[in-house]
Design an enzyme around this catalytic site. Structure first.
Site, mmCIF file in Angstrom:
data_model
loop_
_atom_site.group_PDB
_atom_site.id
_atom_site.type_symbol
_atom_site.label_atom_id
_atom_site.label_comp_id
_atom_site.label_asym_id
_atom_site.label_seq_id
_atom_site.Cartn_x
_atom_site.Cartn_y
_atom_site.Cartn_z
ATOM 1 N N ARG A 115 0.874 -0.926 0.029
ATOM 2 C CA ARG A 115 0.020 -0.087 -0.066
ATOM 3 C C ARG A 115 0.623 1.205 0.153
ATOM 4 O O ARG A 115 1.922 1.073 0.607
ATOM 5 C CB ARG A 115 -0.812 -0.079 1.439
ATOM 6 C CG ARG A 115 -1.935 -1.110 1.258
ATOM 7 C CD ARG A 115 -3.186 -0.654 0.295
ATOM 8 N NE ARG A 115 -4.241 -1.698 0.202
ATOM 9 C CZ ARG A 115 -4.144 -2.648 -0.445
ATOM 10 N NH1 ARG A 115 -3.326 -3.065 -1.552
ATOM 11 N NH2 ARG A 115 -5.348 -3.518 -0.356
ATOM 12 N N GLU A 139 -4.065 7.436 -4.782
ATOM 13 C CA GLU A 139 -4.135 6.488 -6.184
ATOM 14 C C GLU A 139 -5.181 7.105 -6.688
ATOM 15 O O GLU A 139 -6.425 7.084 -6.195
ATOM 16 C CB GLU A 139 -4.302 5.204 -5.891
ATOM 17 C CG GLU A 139 -3.001 4.514 -5.698
ATOM 18 C CD GLU A 139 -3.093 2.837 -5.325
ATOM 19 O OE1 GLU A 139 -4.166 2.349 -5.677
ATOM 20 O OE2 GLU A 139 -2.267 2.489 -4.515
ATOM 21 N N HIS A 143 -1.836 0.224 -9.464
ATOM 22 C CA HIS A 143 -2.518 -0.960 -8.617
ATOM 23 C C HIS A 143 -2.896 -1.938 -9.435
ATOM 24 O O HIS A 143 -4.059 -2.641 -9.552
ATOM 25 C CB HIS A 143 -3.562 -0.313 -7.735
ATOM 26 C CG HIS A 143 -3.642 -1.123 -6.362
ATOM 27 N ND1 HIS A 143 -4.037 -0.484 -5.327
ATOM 28 C CD2 HIS A 143 -3.614 -2.326 -6.331
ATOM 29 C CE1 HIS A 143 -4.209 -1.463 -4.301
ATOM 30 N NE2 HIS A 143 -3.790 -2.457 -4.878
HETATM 31 O O1 LIG Z 1 -4.430 -4.791 -3.514
HETATM 32 C C1 LIG Z 1 -4.910 -5.802 -3.563
HETATM 33 C C2 LIG Z 1 -5.236 -6.821 -2.555
HETATM 34 O O2 LIG Z 1 -5.401 -6.195 -1.531
HETATM 35 O O3 LIG Z 1 -5.509 -7.790 -2.810
#
Ligand SMILES: O=CC(=O)O
Length: 329
Positions: free
Chosen positions: A245, A274, A293
């Site tokens: 993250r 993001e 992401h």
């Molecule tokens: O970001 C992706 C997840 O949390 O699986």
């Protein structure tokens, strides 16, 4: 719920940027009566009573007290990924609602994303792509494109859960030396299987690694885990790869480290926020790769996530143990 009626499942929307994928709808409709947030908001009182489950796709809809109060028969919230940092787990649990994530579906694909970023950054794929498609042949020839050798380099994995472990498996095939840090040490056999060495202290991993890969969940303990001090411990040639993250890294400190040569490069699948504002200085650095992401985004993995969510929701509605239940810590 009337007899013979399918349970009502609330989703944010169908299609669109934050909606569930159209291709998943027939499968979901086999098990549930699907209802979107828009439909719910138009008739909150009647629909609210019927909803028994929520499927969160890309963190949407946002779960707050007001929403939970208007869903008196809600039993379960299934998340379309593994990270649950967007949910107030204690709040949800206080409403007697169970929660599940999707670790089975997510781990291999996210590990692939981590390795893709590592390789792309090491061999400067974005830069060389831009050079290769440039109209100027001179530019093509003059390219100074010396990258970093991956074979034999040291990879430090911070967070050795199922994704971290799958990264180690992949890195082993690239003949990398693997260090890892985790709250709890893996079994010796598991370490040997991937050739990974445990570093009790993050600092020694940071000092030795050519590539540092962040795979931890975002929690109060991991918030800004990598800041100025940690970046300064890294080698000036090292690359930081973040697939966890954005908030796990102090982004301002990272920007300065990249601008001043404290570290060599970064490959970020996650940022904070993001997306980054379009004029953010990180977007302008040559030694940075940013992906949106990308984590689990493949056809197969996203479908598997929906299958895992359905499995969890049906278990909760039938009073059975949830295969991937998440409890508030
Ligand atoms: O970001 C992706 C997840 O949390 O699986």
């Amino acid at each position: 719920m009337e007899e013979g009626e399918l349970p009502w499942l609330l989703v944010n929307e169908i299609g669109g940027i934050r909606g569930i994928l159209h291709s998943h709808v027939p499968f979901l409709k086999k098990h549930f009566h699907l209802i979107t947030m828009k439909e719910f908001l138009e008739n909150r009182k009647d629909i609210g009573k019927k909803v028994q489950a929520i499927y969160l796709w890309w963190h949407k809809p946002v779960i707050n007290k007001e929403l939970l109060q208007s869903l008196p028969n809600l039993k379960v919230i299934a998340n379309s990924g593994v990270g649950m940092d967007h949910l107030d787990l204690k709040l949800v649990a206080s409403f007697g609602v169970k929660m599940a994530n999707a670790p089975r579906a997510v781990s291999s694909t996210t590990a692939d994303t981590g390795m893709a970023l590592l390789l792309a950054s090491a061999r400067r794929l974005v830069e060389v792509h831009n050079i290769s498609v440039s109209p100027s042949v001179e530019k093509y020839c003059e390219a100074d494109i010396l990258g970093v050798k991956v074979t034999g380099a040291t990879l430090g994995i911070i967070g050795m859960g199922s994704i971290g472990y799958k990264i180690a498996l992949r890195a082993k095939a690239f003949e990398m030396n693997i260090l890892y840090h985790n709250r709890t040490r893996r079994k010796v056999q598991e370490e040997q299987d991937v050739g990974a060495t445990y570093c009790k202290k993050i600092d020694s991993l940071l000092q030795q690694a050519d590539f540092v890969m962040l795979v931890v969940s975002l929690t109060p303990q991991t918030h800004k885990l990598i800041g100025k001090r940690e970046l300064e411990l890294m080698k000036p040639t090292a690359t930081l790869i973040n697939i966890s993250r954005g908030a796990v890294v102090d982004q301002e400190a990272l920007l300065v480290a990249l601008q001043t040569g404290v570290i060599g490069a970064a490959a970020l699948d996650v940022t904070s926020p993001e997306p980054l504002p379009r004029d953010h200085p990180l977007l302008k650095l040559k030694n940075v790769i940013i992906t949106p992401h990308l984590g689990i985004k493949t056809n197969k993995a996203t479908y598997m996530i929906t299958e895992e969510a359905v499995e969890n929701i049906l278990a909760a509605l039938n009073g059975l143990p949830l295969p991937s239940e998440v409890l508030p810590s």
